[in-house]
Design an enzyme around this catalytic site. Structure first.
Site, mmCIF file in Angstrom:
data_model
loop_
_atom_site.group_PDB
_atom_site.id
_atom_site.type_symbol
_atom_site.label_atom_id
_atom_site.label_comp_id
_atom_site.label_asym_id
_atom_site.label_seq_id
_atom_site.Cartn_x
_atom_site.Cartn_y
_atom_site.Cartn_z
ATOM 1 N N LYS A 64 -30.515 31.452 4.966
ATOM 2 C CA LYS A 64 -30.120 30.096 4.466
ATOM 3 C C LYS A 64 -31.063 29.183 5.207
ATOM 4 O O LYS A 64 -31.694 28.136 4.659
ATOM 5 C CB LYS A 64 -28.835 29.711 4.936
ATOM 6 C CG LYS A 64 -27.749 30.482 3.955
ATOM 7 C CD LYS A 64 -26.126 30.352 4.477
ATOM 8 C CE LYS A 64 -25.350 31.530 3.698
ATOM 9 N NZ LYS A 64 -23.810 31.261 4.206
ATOM 10 N N GLN A 78 -20.151 30.138 9.111
ATOM 11 C CA GLN A 78 -20.403 31.351 8.587
ATOM 12 C C GLN A 78 -19.249 32.464 8.985
ATOM 13 O O GLN A 78 -18.791 32.551 10.025
ATOM 14 C CB GLN A 78 -21.654 32.207 8.959
ATOM 15 C CG GLN A 78 -21.996 33.544 8.371
ATOM 16 C CD GLN A 78 -22.624 33.240 6.908
ATOM 17 O OE1 GLN A 78 -22.974 32.184 6.437
ATOM 18 N NE2 GLN A 78 -22.303 34.359 6.119
ATOM 19 N N ASP A 123 -20.163 24.208 1.483
ATOM 20 C CA ASP A 123 -19.817 25.604 0.933
ATOM 21 C C ASP A 123 -18.638 25.272 0.197
ATOM 22 O O ASP A 123 -18.421 26.383 -0.739
ATOM 23 C CB ASP A 123 -19.010 26.400 2.204
ATOM 24 C CG ASP A 123 -19.949 27.407 2.866
ATOM 25 O OD1 ASP A 123 -20.985 27.921 2.134
ATOM 26 O OD2 ASP A 123 -19.698 27.943 4.006
HETATM 27 N N1 GUN Z 1 -19.694 34.595 4.621
HETATM 28 C C1 GUN Z 1 -19.956 35.280 3.343
HETATM 29 N N2 GUN Z 1 -20.515 34.499 2.452
HETATM 30 C C2 GUN Z 1 -20.261 33.128 2.784
HETATM 31 C C3 GUN Z 1 -20.465 31.721 2.365
HETATM 32 O O1 GUN Z 1 -21.104 31.609 1.289
HETATM 33 N N3 GUN Z 1 -20.249 30.882 3.387
HETATM 34 C C4 GUN Z 1 -19.926 31.187 4.362
HETATM 35 N N4 GUN Z 1 -19.558 30.048 5.417
HETATM 36 N N5 GUN Z 1 -19.697 32.448 4.821
HETATM 37 C C5 GUN Z 1 -19.782 33.294 4.149
#
Ligand code: GUN
Length: 296
Positions: free
Chosen positions: A53, A97, A120
């Site tokens: 990311k 995350q 998100d």
């Molecule tokens: N864990 C797995 N996918 C995601 C996501 O899209 N966002 C976040 N914050 N955690 C994740």
């Protein structure tokens, strides 16, 4: 049957190129979009995701910050981290995350994130807006699936869509997006889950079948209607002694078996996966545009 392989990498690159132009426009107006990712502990998959990311942000000119915290962090300390990010004007997007270590209350953390920075799309405020079809930060993976279909001219309107999996971050928000009386939606949606009795039969009805339950190669060819569109959201690590990593990635669909019956299918990797990050960047740019109050 001629099968089209949906290229999520290509589409996500197109989206990133479009976002780059919007980022330049923002920078020209004195606003650098900023994304903060909070990483708790040392889960290898989470580290990989967060690094991807941050790298993707850098490539299109978004400022990114990874805030690493030890797995022993307390709820109170994590609360303070999120509160601080809510206050910082140069941060347009905040993500924590998941999964978090089990002593932490993930839902409580989600509730703390300022909805206007919830890129998100996990905060109930944004989930609710998605459900009633109003503009919001949309959960990135389902938003990516909607965008993939739009760019491949797959119109869900009037179609039977079957989603397998009812997670809060994929199945449920995707259902909410697809039932709207809106362009790129307007589908008849069925959601299957572990309590569904006749999954194979229901899947076989689908014009568009979306597998998002996290079970390697669960969808077999006898569950797929001839000419169906099959979207595979699964990213499962399965042991592979022949690989240097010791594992390989497989989807929730038995790809080799099913591809012959489909009109369109997403591979794993390279299908839905790259779209999630592209839509996270898109939400972050939108948030920065909201800060500047300009139209995308
Ligand atoms: N864990 C797995 N996918 C995601 C996501 O899209 N966002 C976040 N914050 N955690 C994740």
């Amino acid at each position: 049957m001629e099968t089209v392989l949906i290229d999520g990498k290509k589409i996500s690159d197109e989206i990133k190129d479009e976002l780059k132009i919007r980022v330049e426009r923002l920078r020209g107006a004195g606003v650098v979009p900023g994304l903060a990712a909070v990483l708790v502990g040392d889960n290898p998959a989470s580290i990989t995701y967060v690094n991807s990311k941050a790298k993707a942000c850098e490539k299109i000119g978004i400022y990114s910050e990874v805030i690493k915290k030890p797995k022993e962090i307390s709820q109170k300390e994590l609360t303070a981290v999120v509160r601080d990010l809510n206050e910082r004007h140069e941060i347009d997007g905040i993500l924590v995350q998941s999964p978090l270590p089990s002593h932490l209350d993930e839902h409580a953390v989600t509730l703390l994130i300022e909805p206007g920075k919830d890129v998100d799309g996990f905060h109930p405020y944004n989930v609710g807006l998605t459900l009633i079809g109003k503009p919001s930060f949309r959960s990135c993976t389902p938003y990516g699936i909607i965008e993939l279909m739009r760019r491949y001219n797959i119109d869900p309107s009037g179609k039977e869509v079957v989603i397998v999996g009812r997670s809060n971050i994929v199945g449920k928000p995707l259902m909410a997006m697809l039932i709207q009386k809106q362009k790129g939606a307007n589908a008849t949606v069925t959601v299957c889950h572990s309590g569904t009795k006749n999954i194979a039969e229901i899947c076989h009805r689908a014009d568009i079948l979306i597998a998002a339950m996290g079970s390697p190669a669960f969808i077999k060819s006898d569950m797929v209607k001839d000419g169906a569109v099959v979207i595979d959201v699964g990213i499962n690590r399965v042991e592979d002694t022949g690989s240097s990593k010791g594992y390989k990635l497989v989807g929730d669909v038995d790809f080799e078996e099913c591809r012959k019956k489909t009109s369109f299918i997403t591979p794993v990797p390279g299908g839905v996966g790259p779209m999630t990050i592209a839509m996270l960047l898109s939400n972050t740019v939108l948030s920065a545009e909201n800060r500047l109050k300009i139209q995308p």
